[in-house]
Design a protein around this motif. Structure first.
Motif, PDB file in Angstrom:
ATOM      1  N   ARG A 253       0.843  -1.193   0.000  1.00  0.00           N
ATOM      2  CA  ARG A 253       0.000   0.000   0.000  1.00  0.00           C
ATOM      3  C   ARG A 253       0.879   1.243   0.000  1.00  0.00           C
ATOM      4  O   ARG A 253       1.831   1.346   0.778  1.00  0.00           O
ATOM      5  N   ILE A 261      -2.818   3.790  -3.305  1.00  0.00           N
ATOM      6  CA  ILE A 261      -2.842   2.787  -4.357  1.00  0.00           C
ATOM      7  C   ILE A 261      -2.165   1.528  -3.840  1.00  0.00           C
ATOM      8  O   ILE A 261      -1.479   1.549  -2.807  1.00  0.00           O
ATOM      9  N   ILE A 262      -2.362   0.421  -4.562  1.00  0.00           N
ATOM     10  CA  ILE A 262      -1.779  -0.867  -4.203  1.00  0.00           C
ATOM     11  C   ILE A 262      -0.958  -1.363  -5.383  1.00  0.00           C
ATOM     12  O   ILE A 262      -1.451  -1.399  -6.519  1.00  0.00           O
ATOM     13  N   LYS A 291     -17.175   0.971 -10.378  1.00  0.00           N
ATOM     14  CA  LYS A 291     -17.496  -0.129  -9.477  1.00  0.00           C
ATOM     15  C   LYS A 291     -17.260  -1.453 -10.192  1.00  0.00           C
ATOM     16  O   LYS A 291     -17.347  -1.551 -11.413  1.00  0.00           O
ATOM     17  N   SER A 294     -11.378  -4.826 -11.474  1.00  0.00           N
ATOM     18  CA  SER A 294     -10.306  -5.621 -10.892  1.00  0.00           C
ATOM     19  C   SER A 294      -9.225  -4.726 -10.289  1.00  0.00           C
ATOM     20  O   SER A 294      -8.479  -5.154  -9.406  1.00  0.00           O
ATOM     21  N   SER A 295      -9.130  -3.491 -10.737  1.00  0.00           N
ATOM     22  CA  SER A 295      -8.141  -2.553 -10.211  1.00  0.00           C
ATOM     23  C   SER A 295      -8.701  -1.811  -9.004  1.00  0.00           C
ATOM     24  O   SER A 295      -9.843  -1.338  -9.016  1.00  0.00           O
ATOM     25  N   HIS A 296      -7.888  -1.745  -7.947  1.00  0.00           N
ATOM     26  CA  HIS A 296      -8.270  -0.989  -6.749  1.00  0.00           C
ATOM     27  C   HIS A 296      -7.661   0.418  -6.752  1.00  0.00           C
ATOM     28  O   HIS A 296      -7.861   1.166  -5.805  1.00  0.00           O
ATOM     29  N   ASN A 297      -6.937   0.731  -7.796  1.00  0.00           N
ATOM     30  CA  ASN A 297      -6.210   2.001  -7.838  1.00  0.00           C
ATOM     31  C   ASN A 297      -7.018   3.049  -8.596  1.00  0.00           C
ATOM     32  O   ASN A 297      -6.873   3.219  -9.809  1.00  0.00           O
ATOM     33  N   VAL A 298      -7.873   3.735  -7.869  1.00  0.00           N
ATOM     34  CA  VAL A 298      -8.732   4.766  -8.449  1.00  0.00           C
ATOM     35  C   VAL A 298      -8.491   6.066  -7.692  1.00  0.00           C
ATOM     36  O   VAL A 298      -8.604   6.107  -6.465  1.00  0.00           O
ATOM     37  N   ILE A 348      -8.050   5.601 -13.298  1.00  0.00           N
ATOM     38  CA  ILE A 348      -7.868   4.197 -12.917  1.00  0.00           C
ATOM     39  C   ILE A 348      -6.478   3.775 -13.371  1.00  0.00           C
ATOM     40  O   ILE A 348      -6.160   3.811 -14.564  1.00  0.00           O
TER      41      ILE A 348
END
Length: 374
Positions: A253, A261-262, A291, A294-298, A348
């Motif tokens: 993280r 972001i990850i 929503k 697959s990406s958590h980086n927003v 994203i």
């Protein structure tokens, strides 16, 4: 200490005409083959005399055509690291390193040598000859030799160009360490933007013997107008990020000024500041909070400018907190999303598209630097 260059030299079919300045830290000189990068550093080193102009380092004039001043290369106290290292094959690593001390004021500084050997990880190879070294090891020795001369300026002319990717990964941490402890200007010549983004504080882009762009690396690399010179596939942004922690699944993280972001492949300890290079082609835009991705980086962003290229693409400069991102989308998408300066949207970031070579260490605070060259 700062370097000032204002020179002009006419070759057959090519004219070098450069005005630039470099202060402490790494100033990268980028451009295609034949742009004049090596010619520029050779002029700074004194290896050739320009037709007209002036070069100063601090308060000393190294070259002034009008005043008939041209200091010999050996007297300029400039360290030079070439592509191939140029080590003496009959000398050991220790002897090669100490050769640089011949040009240092006061001769060999044993304490400085010990710190340098430790900094560049050379303890285990001091008694070996250059013929037994890997390419990365040779370049580390060349760096040590140049630095032990106590230079007021360090020139690196594509020092990684002859290395394959594994050897580049081997030597880059040492280059980052040297950057972080050096308090003299470092001129780093390269035609590899990944190297530039990872290492440079400032950037000079050369084309056909002239300076086409200059400024901080972050500003130049994220400038949509630079795309024709940098290449649309190489354009992107440099983001400083603090490592928050490492998760059990191998992801880390990171805290940016615009959010968290990850990423995979981060090995720096929590609390460390690193530099990320995010390519424009790896940034997607959404007008609404996305929503089910697959990406958590927003990251929430604001459109600053849009730059239409010659083709169907548009470069969008985005503000993310205190940082700048660059996204490359189609003109059709920009029109459908009604993007204009001031538009609020979401960026994203594709985490798997940030390769290990785009993750570099950040510079240490000046008060923690170990080698004082003031």
């Amino acid at each position: 200490m700062s370097l000032q260059v204002d020179i002009r030299h006419a070759f057959e079919g090519f004219t070098l005409e450069v005005t630039c300045r470099a202060g402490s830290g790494v100033t990268a000189v980028f451009g295609p083959s034949g742009a004049g990068k090596s010619t520029l550093v050779n002029a700074i080193a004194g290896l050739f005399k320009p037709d007209v102009g002036r070069i100063t380092l601090g308060d000393e004039v190294l070259f002034d055509q009008a005043q008939a001043v041209h200091i010999a290369p050996a007297k300029r106290r400039i360290g030079y690291v070439f592509q191939d290292g140029r080590l003496f094959p009959h000398m050991s690593v220790r002897e090669n390193i100490r050769f640089g001390a011949r040009y240092a004021p006061g001769g060999l500084d044993q304490k400085e040598e010990n710190r340098l050997v430790e900094l560049l990880g050379l303890n285990a190879i001091l008694d070996r000859r250059p013929g037994t070294l890997s390419g990365g090891e040779k370049q580390r020795v060349a760096l040590a030799r140049a630095w032990l001369s106590k230079p007021r300026l360090l020139l690196m002319d594509e020092p990684l160009a002859a290395l394959d990717e594994p050897r580049k990964d081997e030597i880059f941490p040492y280059l980052e360490r040297l950057r972080d402890v050096a308090q003299v200007p470092i001129i780093y010549v390269s035609h590899n933007l990944a190297e530039v983004a990872r290492l440079a504080d400032d950037l000079i882009v050369m084309q056909s013997g002239q300076v086409a762009l200059s400024g901080t690396a972050e500003t130049v690399l994220s400038d949509p107008k630079a795309l024709p010179m940098l290449g649309v596939r190489e354009a992107g942004a440099i983001l400083p990020a603090e490592v928050i922690g490492h998760e059990a699944d191998g992801l880390s993280r990171l805290a940016l000024s615009g959010g968290e972001i990850i990423l995979p492949g981060v090995t720096a300890a929590p609390g460390t500041t690193i530099r990320l290079r995010v390519l424009a082609q790896d940034v997607l835009l959404s007008r609404k909070p996305p929503k089910g991705l697959s990406s958590h980086n927003v990251l929430p962003v604001t459109v600053e400018t849009l730059h239409r290229g010659a083709g169907p693409g548009v470069a969008v400069r985005l503000r993310a907190g205190e940082d700048v991102l660059l996204a490359r989308i189609t003109a059709r998408a920009a029109k459908e999303m009604a993007l204009v300066p001031g538009t609020q949207c979401h960026a994203i970031l594709n985490a798997t598209a940030v390769p290990r070579g785009s993750i570099g260490s950040g510079a240490m605070p000046s008060e923690t630097r170990a080698l004082d060259k003031t």
